[in-house]
Design a protein around this motif. Sequence first.
Motif, PDB file in Angstrom:
ATOM      1  N   VAL A 199       0.842  -1.204   0.000  1.00 25.87           N
ATOM      2  CA  VAL A 199       0.000   0.000   0.000  1.00 25.87           C
ATOM      3  C   VAL A 199       0.867   1.239   0.000  1.00 25.87           C
ATOM      4  N   ASP A 200       0.583   2.161  -0.947  1.00 30.42           N
ATOM      5  CA  ASP A 200       1.278   3.450  -1.018  1.00 30.42           C
ATOM      6  C   ASP A 200       0.213   4.513  -1.222  1.00 30.42           C
ATOM      7  N   GLY A 201      -0.179   5.197  -0.143  1.00 36.03           N
ATOM      8  CA  GLY A 201      -1.261   6.180  -0.239  1.00 36.03           C
ATOM      9  C   GLY A 201      -2.561   5.490  -0.590  1.00 36.03           C
ATOM     10  N   ASP A 202      -3.165   5.915  -1.712  1.00 37.46           N
ATOM     11  CA  ASP A 202      -4.460   5.346  -2.108  1.00 37.46           C
ATOM     12  C   ASP A 202      -4.329   4.201  -3.098  1.00 37.46           C
ATOM     13  N   THR A 203      -3.098   3.853  -3.435  1.00 43.41           N
ATOM     14  CA  THR A 203      -2.938   2.766  -4.402  1.00 43.41           C
ATOM     15  C   THR A 203      -2.284   1.536  -3.760  1.00 43.41           C
ATOM     16  N   ALA A 204      -2.463   0.428  -4.419  1.00 43.62           N
ATOM     17  CA  ALA A 204      -1.902  -0.823  -3.890  1.00 43.62           C
ATOM     18  C   ALA A 204      -1.411  -1.691  -5.051  1.00 43.62           C
TER      19      ALA A 204
ATOM     20  N   ALA B  81     -11.317  -2.305 -14.349  1.00 42.28           N
ATOM     21  CA  ALA B  81     -12.184  -3.312 -13.722  1.00 42.28           C
ATOM     22  C   ALA B  81     -12.335  -2.996 -12.233  1.00 42.28           C
ATOM     23  N   GLU B  82     -13.536  -3.192 -11.714  1.00 39.20           N
ATOM     24  CA  GLU B  82     -13.782  -2.924 -10.288  1.00 39.20           C
ATOM     25  C   GLU B  82     -14.038  -4.238  -9.556  1.00 39.20           C
ATOM     26  N   PHE B  83     -13.418  -4.341  -8.392  1.00 38.94           N
ATOM     27  CA  PHE B  83     -13.578  -5.573  -7.617  1.00 38.94           C
ATOM     28  C   PHE B  83     -14.008  -5.288  -6.197  1.00 38.94           C
ATOM     29  N   ALA B  84     -14.871  -6.152  -5.673  1.00 39.00           N
ATOM     30  CA  ALA B  84     -15.165  -6.145  -4.244  1.00 39.00           C
ATOM     31  C   ALA B  84     -14.063  -6.936  -3.546  1.00 39.00           C
ATOM     32  N   LYS B  85     -13.914  -6.712  -2.255  1.00 41.71           N
ATOM     33  CA  LYS B  85     -12.939  -7.480  -1.487  1.00 41.71           C
ATOM     34  C   LYS B  85     -13.279  -8.973  -1.589  1.00 41.71           C
TER      35      LYS B  85
ATOM     36  N   THR C  75     -10.404  -0.283  -7.845  1.00 40.57           N
ATOM     37  CA  THR C  75     -10.481  -0.207  -9.304  1.00 40.57           C
ATOM     38  C   THR C  75      -9.083  -0.464  -9.865  1.00 40.57           C
ATOM     39  N   VAL C  76      -8.985  -1.308 -10.860  1.00 45.20           N
ATOM     40  CA  VAL C  76      -7.681  -1.691 -11.404  1.00 45.20           C
ATOM     41  C   VAL C  76      -7.050  -0.542 -12.183  1.00 45.20           C
ATOM     42  N   LEU C  77      -5.836  -0.187 -11.802  1.00 41.91           N
ATOM     43  CA  LEU C  77      -5.069   0.850 -12.510  1.00 41.91           C
ATOM     44  C   LEU C  77      -4.327   0.230 -13.694  1.00 41.91           C
ATOM     45  N   GLU C  78      -3.735  -0.923 -13.464  1.00 36.20           N
ATOM     46  CA  GLU C  78      -3.087  -1.664 -14.555  1.00 36.20           C
ATOM     47  C   GLU C  78      -2.792  -3.098 -14.133  1.00 36.20           C
ATOM     48  N   GLY C  79      -2.784  -3.999 -15.135  1.00 32.63           N
ATOM     49  CA  GLY C  79      -2.307  -5.354 -14.916  1.00 32.63           C
ATOM     50  C   GLY C  79      -0.849  -5.395 -15.320  1.00 32.63           C
ATOM     51  N   ASN C  80      -0.097  -6.331 -14.795  1.00 31.62           N
ATOM     52  CA  ASN C  80       1.335  -6.429 -15.120  1.00 31.62           C
ATOM     53  C   ASN C  80       1.520  -7.080 -16.494  1.00 31.62           C
TER      54      ASN C  80
ATOM     55  N   TRP D 283       4.582  -9.102  -9.782  1.00 31.18           N
ATOM     56  CA  TRP D 283       3.285  -8.601  -9.264  1.00 31.18           C
ATOM     57  C   TRP D 283       2.189  -8.809 -10.305  1.00 31.18           C
ATOM     58  N   PHE D 284       0.922  -8.807  -9.853  1.00 34.89           N
ATOM     59  CA  PHE D 284      -0.196  -9.105 -10.756  1.00 34.89           C
ATOM     60  C   PHE D 284      -0.908  -7.843 -11.251  1.00 34.89           C
ATOM     61  N   PHE D 285      -1.351  -6.994 -10.298  1.00 31.12           N
ATOM     62  CA  PHE D 285      -2.092  -5.794 -10.727  1.00 31.12           C
ATOM     63  C   PHE D 285      -2.009  -4.700  -9.671  1.00 31.12           C
ATOM     64  N   LYS D 286      -2.304  -3.448 -10.144  1.00 31.06           N
ATOM     65  CA  LYS D 286      -2.347  -2.283  -9.245  1.00 31.06           C
ATOM     66  C   LYS D 286      -3.791  -1.818  -9.118  1.00 31.06           C
ATOM     67  N   LEU D 287      -4.144  -1.395  -7.924  1.00 35.67           N
ATOM     68  CA  LEU D 287      -5.512  -0.957  -7.621  1.00 35.67           C
ATOM     69  C   LEU D 287      -5.534   0.454  -7.067  1.00 35.67           C
ATOM     70  N   THR D 288      -6.629   1.174  -7.313  1.00 32.10           N
ATOM     71  CA  THR D 288      -6.950   2.343  -6.490  1.00 32.10           C
ATOM     72  C   THR D 288      -7.843   1.815  -5.373  1.00 32.10           C
ATOM     73  N   ILE D 289      -7.410   2.024  -4.140  1.00 31.05           N
ATOM     74  CA  ILE D 289      -8.117   1.426  -3.000  1.00 31.05           C
ATOM     75  C   ILE D 289      -9.453   2.148  -2.774  1.00 31.05           C
ATOM     76  N   ALA D 290     -10.528   1.386  -2.641  1.00 33.65           N
ATOM     77  CA  ALA D 290     -11.848   1.972  -2.415  1.00 33.65           C
ATOM     78  C   ALA D 290     -12.050   2.325  -0.936  1.00 33.65           C
ATOM     79  N   ASP D 291     -11.552   1.463  -0.068  1.00 39.50           N
ATOM     80  CA  ASP D 291     -11.802   1.669   1.369  1.00 39.50           C
ATOM     81  C   ASP D 291     -10.604   1.163   2.161  1.00 39.50           C
ATOM     82  N   LYS D 292      -9.802   2.090   2.664  1.00 41.18           N
ATOM     83  CA  LYS D 292      -8.579   1.684   3.376  1.00 41.18           C
ATOM     84  C   LYS D 292      -8.882   0.928   4.668  1.00 41.18           C
ATOM     85  N   GLY D 293     -10.119   1.080   5.134  1.00 42.88           N
ATOM     86  CA  GLY D 293     -10.525   0.353   6.341  1.00 42.88           C
ATOM     87  C   GLY D 293     -10.447  -1.159   6.157  1.00 42.88           C
ATOM     88  N   GLU D 294     -10.521  -1.590   4.905  1.00 41.26           N
ATOM     89  CA  GLU D 294     -10.487  -3.038   4.638  1.00 41.26           C
ATOM     90  C   GLU D 294      -9.106  -3.648   4.876  1.00 41.26           C
TER      91      GLU D 294
END
Lengths: 375, 123
Positions: free
Chosen positions: B14-19, B44-48, B71-76, B95-106
Amino acid sequence: MSDTETEIEEQAPEKLPLDAWHRAQGGRMVPFAGYEMPIQYEGIKAEHDWTRSSASLFDVSHMGQLSVSGDNAAQELEKLLPNGIANLGEGKMRYSLLLNDEGGIIDDLIVTNAGPHLALVVNGACKWDDIAHLREHLPDEITLTHYDDFALLALQGPKAAEVLESIIPGVGDLTFMTAGLFKFKDQHVWVSRAGYTGEDGFEISIHEGHVETLANALVADERVKPAGLGARDSLRLEAALPLYGHDLTLETDPVSAGLTFAIAKARRETGGYLGHAATISRLDGGNTHTRIGLALEGRQPAREGALVYSSDEQVGHVTSGGFSPTLGHPIAMAYVQNPYCEMGTDLEIEVRGKRLPAKTVPFPFVPHKYHRKGA
Amino acid sequence: MARYFTEEHEWIEVDGDTAIIGITDYAQEQLGDVVFVEVPDTGAEFAKGAEAAVVESVKAASDVYAPIAGTVLEGNSALEDEPELVNTAPEAEGWFFKLTIADKGELEGLMDAKAYKAFCDEL
């Protein structure tokens, strides 16, 4: 992450005679056919490549080792198998099929004329059903024996013959699909020149009390490494050898499976075996699908259950598929409607909603290297 | 930056809002030789816990889950030509993919490196 192909076992698996030995060799054990069996040691690809270039030791003790004996044993067995058995010379082996009344395949097996009896090696997952089927159909005076205290090792690969000859002198004189009785450290061992990898190799039947000594003697040779079920599966797929429960089932038949060589020519008309009527009608043009090979472009494998398409029409389904380490691309065996089986036909296989281009190719995917007579 | 681990053997950096998400060294060891990886499309959007990628070894196909929603930022894309990066560098170039994190609480409840090591030692 989760493994989507984990097999669910109903009962706690049994342990093979070499269980502790496999673990000591670094084998990763998984449940298969009612036993805990090594799926791999150093890695499937490494073990696959080693088998193709040197020699690998596989433990196939889960397979059923049976014998049929008594007066007319061969004639009685011929009532259940479509091959000729009575004409099988001593020490000769033959691939055969147990069929049901509808000509469906109950199991595939190897029959050997072992002199005083006929030896049968059947699939591990089917052996109890096979025994029940044989006992039900063979007359009471025919003796059926299950050698459940014998282990079975397979030594496979281009260096198998020179290695095994150094440990069990005389085995080098065997040719493909012949067998005989030999000695290992004063113990009788039954050795056949066969296997299920497409390579030259041997299967060695030995009492469970001596199998560890033999396994140690084999891996003490630097040309031999242990190999697991994973490599066995990728090797037999490249060799286009069908696997019971996948490429062969009760829903498949010898004609569709491309195994008509296991139906004796003399018996195609005269019959006299269980399942003959259904088999002859398929031989006479009544079959609609055939087991064929498909080569895929790219790297994404198509696995068992994937559907095969020609344009928008579903024309078949995959029964075995994976990545071929030898060829460097995915391959699959599939049952496909006959009009689409011609070599070089362009088809598509659907994997997770995506269509992968595939082309029909001849069997085997990788050439066999059996040590045939006169070779 | 912080790295977390799941019981399904994914790692998430995790780096800020991305992972960045991949599978662990333990997971690649269990899988064996990786021959193909299907990574998600950008956007692409994914639920936990949703199936987000597929990794195919010689042996079998396995799903890779989104350890958190996003939400997927990019696949590797490097995995397209070199899926074996998952074996050779599972926790770096593989690594597989990068995400914009929807909820850091997760991120709550995921393991750190030490806890994950202890988890694997129990397996």
